[in-house]
Each structure stands twice: as C-alpha cells, then as structure tokens.
Motif scaffolding. Structure first.
Motif, PDB file in Angstrom:
ATOM      1  N   ILE A 167       0.828  -1.211   0.000  1.00  0.00           N
ATOM      2  CA  ILE A 167       0.000   0.000   0.000  1.00  0.00           C
ATOM      3  C   ILE A 167       0.860   1.257   0.000  1.00  0.00           C
ATOM      4  CG2 ILE A 167      -0.247   0.393   2.494  1.00  0.00           C
ATOM      5  CD1 ILE A 167      -3.228   0.813   2.016  1.00  0.00           C
ATOM      6  N   ALA A 168       2.096   1.183   0.530  1.00  0.00           N
ATOM      7  CA  ALA A 168       2.938   2.377   0.615  1.00  0.00           C
ATOM      8  C   ALA A 168       3.307   2.901  -0.765  1.00  0.00           C
ATOM      9  CB  ALA A 168       4.202   2.062   1.421  1.00  0.00           C
ATOM     10  N   GLY A 169       3.741   2.014  -1.648  1.00  0.00           N
ATOM     11  CA  GLY A 169       4.108   2.444  -2.993  1.00  0.00           C
ATOM     12  C   GLY A 169       2.921   2.966  -3.788  1.00  0.00           C
ATOM     13  N   HIS A 170       1.757   2.307  -3.617  1.00  0.00           N
ATOM     14  CA  HIS A 170       0.569   2.755  -4.335  1.00  0.00           C
ATOM     15  C   HIS A 170       0.106   4.125  -3.837  1.00  0.00           C
ATOM     16  CE1 HIS A 170       0.607  -1.460  -5.462  1.00  0.00           C
ATOM     17  NE2 HIS A 170      -0.343  -1.240  -6.341  1.00  0.00           N
ATOM     18  N   LEU A 171       0.240   4.360  -2.539  1.00  0.00           N
ATOM     19  CA  LEU A 171      -0.130   5.669  -2.007  1.00  0.00           C
ATOM     20  C   LEU A 171       0.793   6.757  -2.548  1.00  0.00           C
ATOM     21  CD1 LEU A 171      -0.996   4.960   1.736  1.00  0.00           C
ATOM     22  CD2 LEU A 171      -2.535   5.723  -0.058  1.00  0.00           C
ATOM     23  N   LEU A 172       2.081   6.432  -2.638  1.00  0.00           N
ATOM     24  CA  LEU A 172       3.030   7.412  -3.163  1.00  0.00           C
ATOM     25  C   LEU A 172       2.750   7.723  -4.628  1.00  0.00           C
ATOM     26  CD1 LEU A 172       5.489   9.120  -2.524  1.00  0.00           C
ATOM     27  CD2 LEU A 172       6.947   7.175  -3.102  1.00  0.00           C
ATOM     28  N   LEU A 173       2.435   6.692  -5.408  1.00  0.00           N
ATOM     29  CA  LEU A 173       2.071   6.907  -6.810  1.00  0.00           C
ATOM     30  C   LEU A 173       0.795   7.738  -6.933  1.00  0.00           C
ATOM     31  CD1 LEU A 173       2.796   3.325  -8.225  1.00  0.00           C
ATOM     32  CD2 LEU A 173       4.012   5.404  -8.836  1.00  0.00           C
ATOM     33  N   THR A 174      -0.168   7.482  -6.045  1.00  0.00           N
ATOM     34  CA  THR A 174      -1.414   8.243  -6.069  1.00  0.00           C
ATOM     35  C   THR A 174      -1.184   9.704  -5.701  1.00  0.00           C
ATOM     36  OG1 THR A 174      -2.617   6.234  -5.449  1.00  0.00           O
ATOM     37  CG2 THR A 174      -3.768   8.325  -5.178  1.00  0.00           C
ATOM     38  N   LEU A 175      -0.365   9.935  -4.667  1.00  0.00           N
ATOM     39  CA  LEU A 175      -0.085  11.309  -4.244  1.00  0.00           C
ATOM     40  C   LEU A 175       0.601  12.104  -5.350  1.00  0.00           C
ATOM     41  CD1 LEU A 175       1.123  10.793  -0.550  1.00  0.00           C
ATOM     42  CD2 LEU A 175      -0.836  12.150  -1.296  1.00  0.00           C
ATOM     43  N   LEU A 176       1.599  11.500  -5.983  1.00  0.00           N
ATOM     44  CA  LEU A 176       2.298  12.194  -7.058  1.00  0.00           C
ATOM     45  C   LEU A 176       1.404  12.380  -8.282  1.00  0.00           C
ATOM     46  CD1 LEU A 176       5.848  10.539  -6.855  1.00  0.00           C
ATOM     47  CD2 LEU A 176       5.191  12.842  -6.134  1.00  0.00           C
ATOM     48  N   GLY A 177       0.579  11.387  -8.562  1.00  0.00           N
ATOM     49  CA  GLY A 177      -0.305  11.489  -9.715  1.00  0.00           C
ATOM     50  C   GLY A 177      -1.350  12.581  -9.568  1.00  0.00           C
ATOM     51  N   ASN A 178      -1.805  12.835  -8.316  1.00  0.00           N
ATOM     52  CA  ASN A 178      -2.809  13.880  -8.095  1.00  0.00           C
ATOM     53  C   ASN A 178      -2.255  15.285  -8.297  1.00  0.00           C
ATOM     54  OD1 ASN A 178      -4.812  12.030  -7.499  1.00  0.00           O
ATOM     55  ND2 ASN A 178      -4.389  12.067  -5.297  1.00  0.00           N
ATOM     56  N   THR A 179      -0.931  15.426  -8.262  1.00  0.00           N
ATOM     57  CA  THR A 179      -0.328  16.748  -8.473  1.00  0.00           C
ATOM     58  C   THR A 179      -0.115  17.060  -9.954  1.00  0.00           C
ATOM     59  OG1 THR A 179       1.923  15.844  -8.276  1.00  0.00           O
ATOM     60  CG2 THR A 179       0.849  16.603  -6.242  1.00  0.00           C
ATOM     61  N   GLY A 180      -0.363  16.096 -10.833  1.00  0.00           N
ATOM     62  CA  GLY A 180      -0.112  16.294 -12.258  1.00  0.00           C
ATOM     63  C   GLY A 180      -0.908  17.406 -12.908  1.00  0.00           C
ATOM     64  N   SER A 186       6.972  21.214 -18.370  1.00  0.00           N
ATOM     65  CA  SER A 186       8.328  20.802 -18.016  1.00  0.00           C
ATOM     66  C   SER A 186       8.338  19.961 -16.738  1.00  0.00           C
ATOM     67  CB  SER A 186       9.228  22.023 -17.846  1.00  0.00           C
ATOM     68  OG  SER A 186       8.722  22.877 -16.830  1.00  0.00           O
ATOM     69  N   LEU A 187       7.583  20.402 -15.738  1.00  0.00           N
ATOM     70  CA  LEU A 187       7.502  19.627 -14.498  1.00  0.00           C
ATOM     71  C   LEU A 187       6.722  18.334 -14.698  1.00  0.00           C
ATOM     72  CD1 LEU A 187       6.875  22.424 -11.839  1.00  0.00           C
ATOM     73  CD2 LEU A 187       8.987  21.161 -12.252  1.00  0.00           C
ATOM     74  N   LEU A 188       5.787  18.350 -15.637  1.00  0.00           N
ATOM     75  CA  LEU A 188       4.996  17.150 -15.893  1.00  0.00           C
ATOM     76  C   LEU A 188       5.853  16.025 -16.469  1.00  0.00           C
ATOM     77  CD1 LEU A 188       2.099  16.097 -15.705  1.00  0.00           C
ATOM     78  CD2 LEU A 188       1.755  16.844 -18.067  1.00  0.00           C
ATOM     79  N   SER A 189       6.817  16.373 -17.317  1.00  0.00           N
ATOM     80  CA  SER A 189       7.719  15.348 -17.858  1.00  0.00           C
ATOM     81  C   SER A 189       8.579  14.741 -16.751  1.00  0.00           C
ATOM     82  CB  SER A 189       8.596  15.957 -18.949  1.00  0.00           C
ATOM     83  OG  SER A 189       9.373  17.023 -18.427  1.00  0.00           O
ATOM     84  N   ILE A 190       8.997  15.580 -15.809  1.00  0.00           N
ATOM     85  CA  ILE A 190       9.767  15.062 -14.661  1.00  0.00           C
ATOM     86  C   ILE A 190       8.890  14.152 -13.811  1.00  0.00           C
ATOM     87  CG2 ILE A 190      11.030  15.718 -12.582  1.00  0.00           C
ATOM     88  CD1 ILE A 190      11.813  18.304 -13.963  1.00  0.00           C
ATOM     89  N   LEU A 191       7.628  14.541 -13.640  1.00  0.00           N
ATOM     90  CA  LEU A 191       6.698  13.720 -12.856  1.00  0.00           C
ATOM     91  C   LEU A 191       6.478  12.357 -13.504  1.00  0.00           C
ATOM     92  CD1 LEU A 191       4.657  13.392 -10.540  1.00  0.00           C
ATOM     93  CD2 LEU A 191       2.949  14.452 -12.030  1.00  0.00           C
ATOM     94  N   ILE A 192       6.326  12.348 -14.838  1.00  0.00           N
ATOM     95  CA  ILE A 192       6.121  11.077 -15.538  1.00  0.00           C
ATOM     96  C   ILE A 192       7.342  10.174 -15.387  1.00  0.00           C
ATOM     97  CG2 ILE A 192       5.809  10.039 -17.816  1.00  0.00           C
ATOM     98  CD1 ILE A 192       4.123  12.473 -18.560  1.00  0.00           C
ATOM     99  N   LEU A 193       8.545  10.759 -15.503  1.00  0.00           N
ATOM    100  CA  LEU A 193       9.770   9.980 -15.309  1.00  0.00           C
ATOM    101  C   LEU A 193       9.846   9.432 -13.896  1.00  0.00           C
ATOM    102  CD1 LEU A 193      12.493   9.001 -16.416  1.00  0.00           C
ATOM    103  CD2 LEU A 193      13.475  11.207 -15.712  1.00  0.00           C
ATOM    104  N   THR A 194       9.473  10.260 -12.916  1.00  0.00           N
ATOM    105  CA  THR A 194       9.483   9.808 -11.517  1.00  0.00           C
ATOM    106  C   THR A 194       8.478   8.684 -11.302  1.00  0.00           C
ATOM    107  OG1 THR A 194      10.048  12.071 -10.841  1.00  0.00           O
ATOM    108  CG2 THR A 194       9.258  10.570  -9.127  1.00  0.00           C
ATOM    109  N   GLN A 195       7.303   8.803 -11.916  1.00  0.00           N
ATOM    110  CA  GLN A 195       6.292   7.755 -11.793  1.00  0.00           C
ATOM    111  C   GLN A 195       6.763   6.440 -12.412  1.00  0.00           C
ATOM    112  OE1 GLN A 195       4.056   8.401  -9.571  1.00  0.00           O
ATOM    113  NE2 GLN A 195       2.181   8.986 -10.616  1.00  0.00           N
ATOM    114  N   LEU A 196       7.473   6.531 -13.533  1.00  0.00           N
ATOM    115  CA  LEU A 196       8.003   5.315 -14.160  1.00  0.00           C
ATOM    116  C   LEU A 196       9.058   4.657 -13.278  1.00  0.00           C
ATOM    117  CD1 LEU A 196       8.294   6.463 -17.894  1.00  0.00           C
ATOM    118  CD2 LEU A 196       6.645   4.847 -16.921  1.00  0.00           C
ATOM    119  N   LEU A 197       9.909   5.472 -12.659  1.00  0.00           N
ATOM    120  CA  LEU A 197      10.920   4.928 -11.752  1.00  0.00           C
ATOM    121  C   LEU A 197      10.274   4.294 -10.522  1.00  0.00           C
ATOM    122  CD1 LEU A 197      13.638   7.750 -11.895  1.00  0.00           C
ATOM    123  CD2 LEU A 197      13.716   5.496 -12.976  1.00  0.00           C
ATOM    124  N   LEU A 198       9.244   4.944  -9.998  1.00  0.00           N
ATOM    125  CA  LEU A 198       8.535   4.376  -8.856  1.00  0.00           C
ATOM    126  C   LEU A 198       7.797   3.096  -9.236  1.00  0.00           C
ATOM    127  CD1 LEU A 198       7.063   7.534  -7.072  1.00  0.00           C
ATOM    128  CD2 LEU A 198       8.781   5.970  -6.187  1.00  0.00           C
TER     129      LEU A 198
END
Length: 225
Positions: A167-180, A186-198
């Motif tokens: 649940i921890a990883g899914h919550l982190l993905l959800t939190l970051l995804g809600n900020t999109g 420019s920040l959105l591309s960084i967010l997508i890269l971060t989401q792929l790494l996560l």
C-alpha cells in the motif's frame, strides 16, 4: 484528504451490486492452467527454472526433515502472492494484497497449522524453543515470555509487512499522480519519469515481498520439525 486518499483502496467497484474488486485474484486461477496446454515458450521455460531454484532454496531451508512435496506448497504461496502483487500494478485494478483481510487469511492459517503440528507431534521440541540455550536462570521467565510473544505475533507481522509494503508504494504513486493537473509541461515530464521509476521500484517490491513472505513461512515451518 486522508480519507479520500485511502478511499482508492476501498472495495467499491461493482456492477449490479456485484463486487468485482477480487476479480484480479480469481483471474490467476483461470489464466495460469491454460499455459500448460501449449508447447513450452520462453516464458514457460523461465518460470520452470524459477520454480526449480525456489524448490532448491526451500528444500535447503526445511533441512533434512522436510516432507515430500512440502516445498511446492511454499512455491504455490510465492506464485499466488506474486501474481496478485503484479495485478495491482495495472491501472484500475484492485490490489488485493494491500488489504489485511487478504494477507492475514494467508498468514494465520499457515501459522496455526504449523503450531498445531508442532505442539501435537513435537511438544518437547516446541518447549525447548521457548528457552534459548545458555540463558541465565534469572532471565529464564522473561525469555519464555519474550519468545512466546514473538511467536504469537508472527502471523500479524507477516500480514502487516506484505500489506504495508504494497500500500505504501501505491499511495506514493497516487499522491504524485494527483499533483499532475496543477503542473506545467516541463515539471509534468519530470513527474512522468518519476512515476516510471517508482513503478519499476514497485515491480521489484512485488517480487521481494512475495519472496520474503514465502521464505519466512518456510523458516517458521522448519522450527516445528
């Protein structure tokens, strides 16, 4: 906010009041046997090699007193948890292993069966486990209490470890995804890269947690023999 965040894990998906959240768990039972009707592919050969490696690992952990076929029970447990962990990585699919009702239903019957088998067939050996060798006489009552408590909480720790890590990883993905939606391009591309790494990290966590659950279950079973 916290209730809305955790509500993504609520069992709320339904069609005509028929809950479909656990459908991902049933899909494995429907899909996996189909692979045995075809000529072995590279995927099948890879999975057979993984099963052989796990069989040798569990056989070593169980020691000389393991029963024939006991390793396949833990291989099936590993495969079942691994499949459900992977299913939870797909979008809009309910993660069954992130709930205590799922993880505790796996850990508690295993632990109870090990304890019943050990106390009924190897009572003296089980009493010896409560007292580590070389313990001073003054510390013996405390050690018995500590060992008893640590033995009782084992199914809870197995269940909480698997559910919390999933649940921890899914919550982190959800939190970051809600900020999109509030970000620029420019920040959105960084967010997508971060989401792929996560997501890659969650892929590794899914494998590790299923392996840890199966290994610890094997170690607990080896103590009652």
């Amino acid at each position: 906010m916290m209730m809305n965040l955790f509500s993504t894990f609520d069992p709320s998906t339904s069609i005509l009041n028929l809950s479909l959240n656990w459908m991902s768990t049933i899909m494995g039972l429907l899909m996996i046997p189909m692979s045995y009707w075809f000529i072995p592919s590279r995927m099948s050969i890879m999975w057979i090699n993984i099963i052989n490696i796990l069989h040798k690992e569990f056989k070593t952990l169980l020691g000389l007193f393991n029963h024939k076929g006991s390793t396949f029970m833990f291989i099936s447990l590993f495969s079942f948890i691994l499949f459900n962990n992977f299913m939870g990585l797909f979008p809009y699919i309910y993660t069954s292993t992130s709930h205590m009702s799922m993880t505790l239903s796996l850990a508690l019957p295993l632990w109870l069966s090990f304890m019943m088998f050990g106390w009924m067939n190897h009572t003296q050996h089980m009493f010896a486990h409560l007292m580590p060798q070389g313990t001073p006489a003054l510390l013996m009552p405390f050690m018995v209490c500590i060992e008893t408590i640590s033995n009782i909480i084992r199914p809870g720790t197995l269940a909480v470890r698997l559910a919390a890590n999933m649940i921890a990883g899914h919550l982190l993905l959800t939190l970051l995804g809600n900020t999109g939606p509030s970000m620029n391009s420019s920040l959105l591309s960084i967010l997508i890269l971060t989401q792929l790494l996560l997501l890659t990290l969650e892929f590794a966590v899914s494998i590790i947690q299923s392996y840890v659950f199966a290994i610890l279950s094997t170690l607990y079973s080896s103590e009652v023999i």
